[in-house]
Design a protein around this motif. Structure first.
Motif, PDB file in Angstrom:
ATOM      1  N   GLY A 374      20.856   8.157  -9.074  1.00 32.64           N
ATOM      2  CA  GLY A 374      21.637   6.924  -9.062  1.00 32.64           C
ATOM      3  C   GLY A 374      22.098   6.476  -7.686  1.00 32.64           C
ATOM      4  N   LYS A 375      21.701   7.200  -6.635  1.00 35.16           N
ATOM      5  CA  LYS A 375      22.125   6.822  -5.278  1.00 35.16           C
ATOM      6  C   LYS A 375      21.198   5.754  -4.699  1.00 35.16           C
ATOM      7  N   ILE A 376      21.695   5.109  -3.652  1.00 36.03           N
ATOM      8  CA  ILE A 376      20.863   4.087  -3.022  1.00 36.03           C
ATOM      9  C   ILE A 376      19.799   4.763  -2.159  1.00 36.03           C
ATOM     10  N   PRO A 377      18.518   4.456  -2.394  1.00 33.02           N
ATOM     11  CA  PRO A 377      17.449   5.110  -1.623  1.00 33.02           C
ATOM     12  C   PRO A 377      17.384   4.554  -0.207  1.00 33.02           C
ATOM     13  N   LYS A 378      17.364   5.448   0.761  1.00 29.58           N
ATOM     14  CA  LYS A 378      17.359   5.007   2.155  1.00 29.58           C
ATOM     15  C   LYS A 378      15.949   4.960   2.732  1.00 29.58           C
ATOM     16  N   LYS A 379      15.039   5.595   2.038  1.00 32.36           N
ATOM     17  CA  LYS A 379      13.654   5.581   2.510  1.00 32.36           C
ATOM     18  C   LYS A 379      12.756   5.360   1.291  1.00 32.36           C
ATOM     19  N   VAL A 380      12.011   4.248   1.325  1.00 35.07           N
ATOM     20  CA  VAL A 380      11.157   3.931   0.179  1.00 35.07           C
ATOM     21  C   VAL A 380       9.713   3.800   0.648  1.00 35.07           C
ATOM     22  N   VAL A 381       8.817   4.436  -0.087  1.00 37.95           N
ATOM     23  CA  VAL A 381       7.389   4.322   0.221  1.00 37.95           C
ATOM     24  C   VAL A 381       6.722   3.491  -0.876  1.00 37.95           C
ATOM     25  N   PHE A 382       6.002   2.466  -0.434  1.00 32.32           N
ATOM     26  CA  PHE A 382       5.220   1.643  -1.363  1.00 32.32           C
ATOM     27  C   PHE A 382       3.744   2.003  -1.190  1.00 32.32           C
ATOM     28  N   VAL A 383       3.072   2.279  -2.301  1.00 30.86           N
ATOM     29  CA  VAL A 383       1.664   2.674  -2.215  1.00 30.86           C
ATOM     30  C   VAL A 383       0.803   1.611  -2.889  1.00 30.86           C
ATOM     31  N   GLN A 384      -0.027   0.955  -2.104  1.00 32.00           N
ATOM     32  CA  GLN A 384      -0.929  -0.061  -2.658  1.00 32.00           C
ATOM     33  C   GLN A 384      -2.205   0.588  -3.188  1.00 32.00           C
ATOM     34  N   CYS A 385      -2.966  -0.188  -3.939  1.00 34.23           N
ATOM     35  CA  CYS A 385      -4.258   0.276  -4.485  1.00 34.23           C
ATOM     36  C   CYS A 385      -4.099   1.591  -5.256  1.00 34.23           C
ATOM     37  N   ALA A 386      -3.022   1.757  -5.983  1.00 41.07           N
ATOM     38  CA  ALA A 386      -2.848   2.959  -6.801  1.00 41.07           C
ATOM     39  C   ALA A 386      -3.686   2.781  -8.065  1.00 41.07           C
ATOM     40  N   GLY A 387      -4.882   3.339  -8.032  1.00 39.91           N
ATOM     41  CA  GLY A 387      -5.797   3.187  -9.170  1.00 39.91           C
ATOM     42  C   GLY A 387      -6.755   2.023  -9.023  1.00 39.91           C
ATOM     43  N   SER A 388      -6.616   1.236  -7.945  1.00 44.40           N
ATOM     44  CA  SER A 388      -7.575   0.158  -7.680  1.00 44.40           C
ATOM     45  C   SER A 388      -8.454   0.567  -6.505  1.00 44.40           C
ATOM     46  N   ARG A 389      -9.635  -0.038  -6.426  1.00 43.40           N
ATOM     47  CA  ARG A 389     -10.573   0.208  -5.336  1.00 43.40           C
ATOM     48  C   ARG A 389     -10.767   1.712  -5.140  1.00 43.40           C
ATOM     49  N   ASP A 390     -10.919   2.378  -6.255  1.00 44.84           N
ATOM     50  CA  ASP A 390     -10.975   3.829  -6.227  1.00 44.84           C
ATOM     51  C   ASP A 390     -12.010   4.268  -7.264  1.00 44.84           C
ATOM     52  N   ALA A 391     -13.063   4.902  -6.786  1.00 38.31           N
ATOM     53  CA  ALA A 391     -14.164   5.268  -7.681  1.00 38.31           C
ATOM     54  C   ALA A 391     -13.706   6.188  -8.818  1.00 38.31           C
ATOM     55  N   LEU A 392     -12.604   6.899  -8.598  1.00 35.60           N
ATOM     56  CA  LEU A 392     -12.121   7.803  -9.643  1.00 35.60           C
ATOM     57  C   LEU A 392     -11.346   7.058 -10.717  1.00 35.60           C
ATOM     58  N   HIS A 393     -10.914   5.845 -10.413  1.00 37.32           N
ATOM     59  CA  HIS A 393     -10.074   5.118 -11.367  1.00 37.32           C
ATOM     60  C   HIS A 393     -10.678   3.753 -11.706  1.00 37.32           C
ATOM     61  N   ASN A 394     -10.373   2.733 -10.924  1.00 41.28           N
ATOM     62  CA  ASN A 394     -10.960   1.420 -11.168  1.00 41.28           C
ATOM     63  C   ASN A 394     -11.617   0.931  -9.881  1.00 41.28           C
TER      64      ASN A 394
END
Lengths: 643, 137
Positions: A374-394
């Motif tokens: 419930g605390k305010i996150p001071k460091k956030v990581v955004f990950v693009q193409c999670a499951g896209s443009r990936d031969a293992l997924h889509n």
């Protein structure tokens, strides 16, 4: 004997590079029945069409075979050219591009195959008869499946043109994915604020019948005349009586997750999915409700002053006749669980969960928090193409993630100015009006750190999520101890959409998105006549594209409804009544109920016949013929191919 | 000279013919031995056409239809499946290798499958050699 002309197209080099078009024309000139053969660079061009016209007159041709691209491209063009002189069914296309020149490397082989294909079409056309299209009436009412932004827009446009629309939505409220979003890129408009006026407009439109909490169960018929069965689930609350006082919700003892909130916020068994829901009414989720047996809780009914709650409501099947159908079923997100290396931690969430977190009425009332504490996150990581443009997924690109991730990072920085935001990306795809500028703003002004590379793994270490990745620009390994990770999960087919596809006899592509009639030129139509596509059901797309496609689909429907009759192919089954033994085999195989027994012999109802020919193949005494694709024609085609 | 088989392919308009078009648009190459005949539905393929083709010298006959459940005409492909099963038995009875008849479900989006199947089938027929009954009436 017919006077047949053969016109061979070069299609620039598309055909001519692997098919000796001159030779094809020369060979065809010698072929029995052909009185003239020629070749030209672009047969579909004006001069090409004129060549056909001139030669029809000059050589007194009464049938024409155009050897060119697939009939799906220019059959209509060339039939229209011929129509001025003779019946359109005396024009046939020999497909020597898609099914010949483009599939071979060797010119000799290509030429030989092309000659066989053209010869087979010449043999076919020899026995073609003249027909006029069958005119059938049409029901000027449109069914729209899916009440997201695409479905709403399509419904509004068709209704505004003066035609009746039935808008069917599976969930208790319309609004779809757009209703779940906080702000929209690149303008940062409040998503609900721009959506809700349209939701209200469509629900109040006199030409729109809104069926929420309903599903299409059965569809029969054909363009202009579909018969639809819609299951209306009981909501156990009278929409008309409910005044949203909310007393029932307070008294309900059952707590379950709210799907609208991505299961991140509880709701009661009796609930309204979100405050601006349309229709504005509570819905009782009977699966969650303590139920009627053996003991009824009935708290909600006890406190409802307007007596809106009715436990005896039943499922209803609504039957409708419609002339056109627009599919706007939307999308789902690829499940996080499918990417095991990203773990299944509470502090790793998907884009829609983050959208809900940003929403003032969402699970956190608009605060960005770390779900585990419930605390305010001071460091956030955004990950693009999670499951896209990936031969293992889509394999494909989900198209909108670059933009919404930039928006997420920006909104995070606005909420937590001293926080750090990192975005992992493969490429940035920002094709759209104002999109590139928005990305630049986020990178430069908002000081979001963009790292070009994929994340290989993430795992929990105490309070933190450790993210391992590679910066492919510097070639260095990157390790970030994040408080929160947001995955831009791939956009995938909506659950259950393949049932819709099967019901409608519409194709889906390998990824489960509805297939358009032509990827470039007919992107809003399905191959099945009378069925149109809008929104992410066809392919991942953002809001303006979904809206544009919806309006395009609506325009197609309106154009169709502007006529009083529609023309249907006359190439139907014909029974040789003199020799029919009355065995009724054809009746048992016909999927359309077009064949019937008149007490003596079988007969075909032309209006219902779709021309598939299953009856002709099944008839044990060969007494059913398909117009212009008779047994003898096919046999002749086989013979010339094998010569 | 190596044996170049003659193969007739009956393709349903909605799935396999469109799949064949897509194979072409995608510039996928496959042997020119296969020559297509467009029918509206694979259910149109009368067993007589198969026998006629084999009699007239086809070394192989391919029928391409929509995947089960996807038939544009609801159930035509199920009829085809039954007929092909029966035909294969019949061919065996009369001494023709049933592998000369092949049924494939190829959708409009499976251009790659179309090209692959055509290549495979041509190779298989090459191995089987010429149809012993071809051209002998």
């Amino acid at each position: 004997m017919k006077r047949i002309g053969v016109f061979v197209c070069h299609c620039g080099v598309n055909i001519a590079s692997t098919v000796d078009v001159e030779k094809v024309a020369k060979e065809m000139e010698k072929y029995p029945g052909v009185v003239y053969a020629d070749h030209y660079e672009y047969m579909c061009s004006d001069p090409g069409q004129n060549l056909i016209k001139e030669k029809i007159k000059e050589k007194r041709l009464d049938a024409v075979v155009v050897a060119a691209c697939s009939p799906s491209m220019h059959e209509e063009t060339f039939r229209n050219v011929c129509k001025e002189h003779f019946n359109q069914y005396q024009c046939e296309i020999a497909n020597i591009r898609e099914q010949c020149s483009w599939t071979v490397l060797d010119k000799k082989e290509g030429t030989e195959k092309a000659i066989k294909i053209v010869e087979s079409m010449v043999e076919k056309i020899k026995e073609n008869e003249d027909f006029e299209p069958i005119e059938v009436p049409l029901e000027k009412k449109c069914l729209v499946i899916g009440g997201g932004i695409a479905g709403i827009q399509a419904a509004l446009d068709v209704a505004d043109a003066g035609y009746k629309v039935i808008l069917v939505e599976k969930e208790p409220s319309i609004g779809g994915r757009m209703a779940q979003l906080s702000e929209t890129f690149p303008t940062l408009d409040c998503s609900q604020c721009i959506l809700t006026p349209k939701m209200v407009a469509v629900s109040r439109h006199p030409n729109v019948e809104l069926l929420t909490y309903s599903e299409v169960k059965e569809i029969e018929g054909y363009v202009g005349n579909f018969h639809v069965k819609i299951l209306k689930k009981p909501r156990y609350v009278d929409e008309e009586k409910c005044n949203l006082c909310g007393e029932c919700e307070k008294e309900c003892p059952v707590i379950v997750p709210n799907k609208f909130e991505m299961d991140k916020k509880p709701r009661k068994a009796i609930y309204i999915p979100f405050p601006q829901a349309v229709p504005a009414t509570y819905t009782l989720d009977m699966e969650a409700c303590l139920g009627l047996a053996p003991l009824r809780c009935s708290n909600c009914a006890d406190v409802c002053e307007v007596e809106a709650i009715d436990y005896d409501m039943k499922e209803e099947i609504i039957e409708e006749d419609v002339g056109a159908i627009i599919i706007a079923t939307g999308y789902d997100l690829y499940p996080k669980e499918m990417i095991v290396e990203y773990g299944m931690d509470d502090d790793v969430i998907n884009g829609l969960e983050f959208e809900r977190m940003l929403s003032a009425t969402g699970p956190t009332n608009g605060e960005i928090i770390k779900p585990s504490n419930g605390k305010i996150p001071k460091k956030v990581v955004f990950v693009q193409c999670a499951g896209s443009r990936d031969a293992l997924h889509n394999d494909y690109c989900s198209k909108i993630c670059c933009m919404y991730t930039a928006k997420h990072a920006l909104l995070y920085k606005h909420h937590v100015p001293d926080g750090e935001a990192y975005v992992f990306y493969i490429d940035i795809r920002a094709g759209g009006k104002g999109y590139e500028e928005f990305i630049a703003r986020v990178r430069e002004e908002e000081r979001v750190n963009y790292i070009r590379g994929k994340v290989s793994k993430m795992f929990r270490d105490g309070d933190k999520i450790v993210v391992w990745g590679v910066d492919t620009l510097t070639g260095e390994k990157v390790e970030i101890e994040a408080d929160l990770v947001v995955l831009a999960m791939a956009i995938v087919e909506k659950e259950g959409v393949r049932n819709v596809a099967q019901m409608l006899k519409v194709a889906v592509d390998k990824d489960g998105f509805f297939k358009e009639a032509h990827p470039k030129l007919r992107p809003v139509e399905a191959l099945t006549k009378g069925i149109y596509l809008a929104g992410a059901a066809q392919a991942p797309k953002d809001i303006p594209e979904a809206v544009a496609q919806a309006s395009g689909a609506a325009a197609k429907v309106v154009a169709m409804f502007s006529k009083d009759k529609i023309e249907k192919e006359p190439l139907v089954a014909v029974v040789d009544e003199e020799h029919c033994s009355g065995c009724k085999t054809c009746i048992s195989v016909c999927p359309y109920g077009a064949m019937y027994f008149d007490g003596n012999v079988a007969k075909c109802r032309e209006v219902l016949c779709e021309g598939c020919g299953t009856c002709a193949a099944a008839c044990p005494s060969n007494n059913i013929e398909m117009r212009n694709l008779q047994d003898e024609q096919i046999k002749k085609m086989i013979e010339v191919i094998l010569r | 000279m190596s044996f170049e088989p003659k193969i007739v392919a009956f393709l349903c308009n909605w799935c396999s013919y469109a799949g064949a078009d897509l194979a072409g648009v995608s510039r996928l190459k496959y042997p020119p031995n296969v020559v297509p005949i467009r029918v509206m539905c694979s259910g149109r393929v009368d067993p007589e056409f198969i026998l006629h083709a084999l009699k007239k010298g086809a070394d192989g006959v391919l029928i391409g239809g929509c995947h089960p459940g996807d038939c544009h005409y609801v159930s035509g492909n199920y009829r085809t499946r039954k007929r092909v099963t029966l035909m294969k038995k019949l061919l065996e009875e009369i001494g023709i290798n049933p592998r000369r008849l092949r049924l494939e479900w190829i959708s409009a989006s499976e251009g790659d499958k179309f090209a692959r199947v055509m290549t495979e089938f041509t190779e298989e027929i090459k191995k089987l050699g010429p149809n012993p009954y071809g051209g002998k009436e």
